[in-house]
Design an enzyme around this catalytic site. Structure first.
Site, PDB file in Angstrom:
ATOM      1  N   LYS A 280      14.153   6.481  49.469  1.00 37.19           N
ATOM      2  CA  LYS A 280      14.972   5.443  48.830  1.00 37.19           C
ATOM      3  C   LYS A 280      14.131   4.247  48.388  1.00 37.19           C
ATOM      4  O   LYS A 280      12.950   4.119  48.722  1.00 37.19           O
ATOM      5  CB  LYS A 280      16.094   5.006  49.778  1.00 37.19           C
ATOM      6  CG  LYS A 280      17.196   6.061  49.905  1.00 37.19           C
ATOM      7  CD  LYS A 280      18.366   5.583  50.739  1.00 37.19           C
ATOM      8  CE  LYS A 280      19.481   6.627  50.744  1.00 37.19           C
ATOM      9  NZ  LYS A 280      20.627   6.210  51.598  1.00 37.19           N
TER      10      LYS A 280
ATOM     11  N   ARG B 172      18.698  12.050  57.947  1.00 40.11           N
ATOM     12  CA  ARG B 172      19.054  12.807  56.737  1.00 40.11           C
ATOM     13  C   ARG B 172      17.871  12.701  55.773  1.00 40.11           C
ATOM     14  O   ARG B 172      17.535  11.605  55.318  1.00 40.11           O
ATOM     15  CB  ARG B 172      20.325  12.231  56.122  1.00 40.11           C
ATOM     16  CG  ARG B 172      20.836  12.958  54.882  1.00 40.11           C
ATOM     17  CD  ARG B 172      22.138  12.316  54.403  1.00 40.11           C
ATOM     18  NE  ARG B 172      22.682  13.008  53.240  1.00 40.11           N
ATOM     19  CZ  ARG B 172      22.376  12.722  51.982  1.00 40.11           C
ATOM     20  NH1 ARG B 172      21.518  11.730  51.718  1.00 40.11           N
ATOM     21  NH2 ARG B 172      22.912  13.394  50.988  1.00 40.11           N
TER      22      ARG B 172
END
Length: 278
Positions: A224, A258
């Protein structure tokens, strides 16, 4: 604090190594791997690869939730997700479906999904009703705004406290509706309506979130922008940063990570456990 997450066909033990949830986006436009696994053959091959790499569960997503992404009609999302879900059902790993649409939740549960992972925290009309009578696990995530606008100007007075109270309210609402707490985990929502500073404040306080809510924490920060902002590299060069982020999240209390890079994360967690074991 309980150490089992009830998740459809599986009771997931959380007292050993943190669980690795592998990301399988069957979308054309996800921020990191959009289009790579859209065909059923490619999705199945990627799932088998993740299993060989040691994944604990697989999260199937049919709608990109990257900042600025448009919403996808429920029918289109179902057409992407359901073939993959049926194909993966017999692989013997817990299957999560990443969706915020009650229509998709209902069909996924009928097809045997073990978890529903909802970025909207089951706030859509009909979402709680779609999952209440099932036995699937439920991941409740915090998000400020919507994917279309969430990163335009996120503002908090105290991001950690506000995320905790949001998640507490959602969990209390779900439990009051009749959902067993043992089915629930929480996700602070890295990158979903947060600045880089907000994200790292939440990362440092994952232990507080876990302690105050007395629920397992799922952390999803793989590749991210919070990683890219620190290391100054594009998505395809964020492996090392993502591994550092996963280890930091585990050190601060996350029980599920995740990730896109399953093999590398599994190896990193094994070394982390060896280095930290008493």
């Amino acid at each position: 604090m309980r150490e089992i997450l009830k998740c459809g066909r599986f009771d997931l033990k959380l007292d050993g190594l943190p669980l690795v949830m592998g990301i399988l986006n069957v979308t054309p436009d996800s921020f990191s791997d959009g289009g790579r696994y859209q065909g059923l053959e490619f999705a199945l091959s990627r799932a088998e690869e993740m299993i060989a790499d040691g994944v604990d569960m697989i999260d199937v997503g049919g709608e990109s939730t990257r900042p600025g992404s448009p919403s996808v009609p429920a029918l289109e999302e179902l057409q992407r997700v359901m073939p993959a879900l049926y194909a993966l059902r017999e692989l013997g790993k817990p299957l999560s479906v990443d969706t915020c649409k009650p229509e998709v939740m209902r069909e996924a549960i009928l097809a045997g999904a073990d978890m529903i992972n909802d970025i909207n925290a089951f706030r859509a009309p009909g979402a709680l009703e779609a999952v209440i009578d099932s036995d699937c696990g439920l991941c409740v995530m915090h998000m400020q705004g919507t994917p279309q606008h969430m990163q335009e100007q996120p503002v908090y007075q105290d991001v950690v406290r506000e995320v905790i109270e949001f998640l507490r309210e959602r969990v209390d609402t779900m439990v009051a509706a009749g959902i067993e707490r043992a089915r629930i985990c929480v996700d602070p929502g890295f990158g979903f309506g947060k600045t880089i500073e907000h994200n790292y404040a939440l990362l440092r306080h994952l232990g507080q979130i876990r302690q105050e809510l007395a629920l397992p924490v799922l952390a999803g920060l793989s590749r991210k922008s919070m990683i890219g902002a620190v290391i100054g590299k594009p998505v395809e060069q964020r492996l090392a940063g993502s591994l550092a982020g996963a280890l930091a999240s585990v050190a601060h209390g996350a029980r599920i990570v995740r990730v896109h890079d399953v093999a590398e994360t599994v190896d990193a967690l094994k070394v982390w456990r060896a280095a930290t074991a008493d």
